[in-house]
Scaffold this motif. Structure first.
Motif, PDB file in Angstrom:
ATOM      1  N   GLY A   1       0.790  -0.886  -0.414  1.00  0.00           N
ATOM      2  CA  GLY A   1       0.051   0.139   0.194  1.00  0.00           C
ATOM      3  C   GLY A   1       0.906   0.987   0.123  1.00  0.00           C
ATOM      4  N   ARG A   2       0.041   2.302  -0.199  1.00  0.00           N
ATOM      5  CA  ARG A   2       0.778   3.372   0.250  1.00  0.00           C
ATOM      6  C   ARG A   2       0.291   4.901   1.495  1.00  0.00           C
ATOM      7  NH1 ARG A   2      -1.283   5.241  -5.448  1.00  0.00           N
ATOM      8  NH2 ARG A   2      -0.194   3.071  -6.216  1.00  0.00           N
ATOM      9  N   ARG A   3       1.131   6.046   1.856  1.00  0.00           N
ATOM     10  CA  ARG A   3       0.322   6.055   2.235  1.00  0.00           C
ATOM     11  C   ARG A   3       0.328   7.670   1.437  1.00  0.00           C
ATOM     12  NH1 ARG A   3       2.976  12.043   4.026  1.00  0.00           N
ATOM     13  NH2 ARG A   3       2.429  12.349   6.546  1.00  0.00           N
ATOM     14  N   GLU A   4      -1.223   7.906   1.641  1.00  0.00           N
ATOM     15  CA  GLU A   4      -2.171   8.848   0.545  1.00  0.00           C
ATOM     16  C   GLU A   4      -1.528  10.280   1.547  1.00  0.00           C
ATOM     17  OE1 GLU A   4      -6.191   7.781   0.239  1.00  0.00           O
ATOM     18  OE2 GLU A   4      -5.088   6.258  -0.362  1.00  0.00           O
ATOM     19  N   GLY A   5      -1.457  10.838   2.996  1.00  0.00           N
ATOM     20  CA  GLY A   5      -1.143  12.163   3.201  1.00  0.00           C
ATOM     21  C   GLY A   5      -1.591  12.159   4.601  1.00  0.00           C
ATOM     22  N   VAL A   6      -1.528  14.173   4.697  1.00  0.00           N
ATOM     23  CA  VAL A   6      -2.392  14.529   6.131  1.00  0.00           C
ATOM     24  C   VAL A   6      -3.445  14.668   5.679  1.00  0.00           C
ATOM     25  CG1 VAL A   6      -1.885  15.766   7.890  1.00  0.00           C
ATOM     26  CG2 VAL A   6      -0.055  14.748   6.954  1.00  0.00           C
ATOM     27  N   ILE A   7      -4.319  14.742   6.735  1.00  0.00           N
ATOM     28  CA  ILE A   7      -5.339  15.526   6.538  1.00  0.00           C
ATOM     29  C   ILE A   7      -6.044  16.142   7.942  1.00  0.00           C
ATOM     30  CG2 ILE A   7      -8.459  14.637   6.127  1.00  0.00           C
ATOM     31  CD1 ILE A   7      -7.707  11.758   5.231  1.00  0.00           C
ATOM     32  N   ARG A   8      -6.332  17.430   7.087  1.00  0.00           N
ATOM     33  CA  ARG A   8      -5.965  17.854   8.017  1.00  0.00           C
ATOM     34  C   ARG A   8      -8.202  18.197   8.806  1.00  0.00           C
ATOM     35  NH1 ARG A   8      -3.190  22.977   5.138  1.00  0.00           N
ATOM     36  NH2 ARG A   8      -4.351  21.859   3.106  1.00  0.00           N
ATOM     37  N   ASN A   9      -7.741  18.546  10.253  1.00  0.00           N
ATOM     38  CA  ASN A   9      -8.658  18.393  11.115  1.00  0.00           C
ATOM     39  C   ASN A   9      -9.561  17.714  10.760  1.00  0.00           C
ATOM     40  OD1 ASN A   9      -7.289  20.363  11.836  1.00  0.00           O
ATOM     41  ND2 ASN A   9      -9.327  22.610  11.753  1.00  0.00           N
ATOM     42  N   ASP A  10      -9.212  16.559  10.382  1.00  0.00           N
ATOM     43  CA  ASP A  10      -9.905  15.440  10.613  1.00  0.00           C
ATOM     44  C   ASP A  10     -11.217  14.602  10.995  1.00  0.00           C
ATOM     45  OD1 ASP A  10     -10.828  13.399   8.350  1.00  0.00           O
ATOM     46  OD2 ASP A  10      -9.203  11.682   9.688  1.00  0.00           O
ATOM     47  N   VAL A  11     -10.480  14.663  12.841  1.00  0.00           N
ATOM     48  CA  VAL A  11     -11.173  14.476  13.939  1.00  0.00           C
ATOM     49  C   VAL A  11     -11.290  15.055  14.663  1.00  0.00           C
ATOM     50  CG1 VAL A  11     -11.135  12.093  13.030  1.00  0.00           C
ATOM     51  CG2 VAL A  11      -8.820  12.980  14.407  1.00  0.00           C
ATOM     52  N   ILE A  12     -12.002  14.673  15.672  1.00  0.00           N
ATOM     53  CA  ILE A  12     -12.605  15.678  17.427  1.00  0.00           C
ATOM     54  C   ILE A  12     -11.825  14.649  18.231  1.00  0.00           C
ATOM     55  CG2 ILE A  12     -13.911  16.452  18.789  1.00  0.00           C
ATOM     56  CD1 ILE A  12     -13.547  18.313  15.974  1.00  0.00           C
TER      57      ILE A  12
END
Length: 197
Positions: free
Chosen positions: A164-175
């Motif tokens: 697989g692969r690292r897709e990247g950072v998702i900003r403010n994704d979770v609380i």
């Protein structure tokens, strides 16, 4: 017949559906309640808080049971098959399909005595097998809190192993703890799984 298997096994682990017909919520409450050993470390990077009362564990087991019966989500209690902690609740593992996107999302948490044993990767392999071989999903994704180094190492290990692969950072994704947090997302396709299983 259920969409998801009621029970599964991998080399060292057994997976039992989290369902009121099969699972005692007091067992979950014992390990996920406020004041349980290492609960602050366990919940530091997850989107749920330690339980304040048993009803929260009962409600969660009921919710998971309904989702399992409806073919929406599969959540399992994970237990070692052998060794000094055989049969003990190690944690919970889930596969959450998005049927329209042909995508499965992995989730897991382990109690601290079970950290560092390679269980996360073993569990991931079993969940990938379920996602691709039984449910015909096309992609499986997993995220971790951007600051969670233990999860990063575990996830990168099995994502690399399965191509697989690292897709990247998702900003403010979770609380978490009332605050928005970034997460890092990885994915494995069915083709990558087939080439590297």
């Amino acid at each position: 017949m259920s969409m998801f298997p009621v029970e599964m096994e991998s080399e060292r682990l057994r997976y039992e559906r989290l369902h009121p017909d099969d699972f005692d919520p007091f067992e979950l409450y014992e390990h996920a309640r406020e004041g349980a050993p290492a609960i602050d470390e366990i919940t530091e990077y997850v989107t749920w808080d330690a339980y304040e009362q048993p009803k929260e564990a009962f409600d969660w087991v009921s919710t998971c049971g309904e989702a399992f019966d409806d073919g929406e989500n599969a959540t399992y209690a994970v237990r070692p098959k052998d060794g000094d902690r055989a049969g003990e609740l190690a944690g919970l593992a889930g596969l959450h399909p998005n049927w329209e996107q042909r995508l499965g999302i992995l989730g897991v948490w382990f109690r601290k005595p079970f950290w560092g044993r390679g269980y996360s990767g073993e569990r991931a392999g079993r969940m990938l097998e379920l996602a691709f071989d039984r449910l015909d999903l096309e992609v499986v994704a997993v995220t971790h809190d951007a600051d969670n180094e233990n999860s990063r190492r575990a996830i990168e290990g099995y994502v690399d192993r399965f191509g697989g692969r690292r897709e990247g950072v998702i900003r403010n994704d979770v609380i978490i703890g009332g605050e928005p947090r970034d997460s890092v997302r990885y994915s494995i396709s069915c083709e990558e799984w087939e080439e590297n299983r």
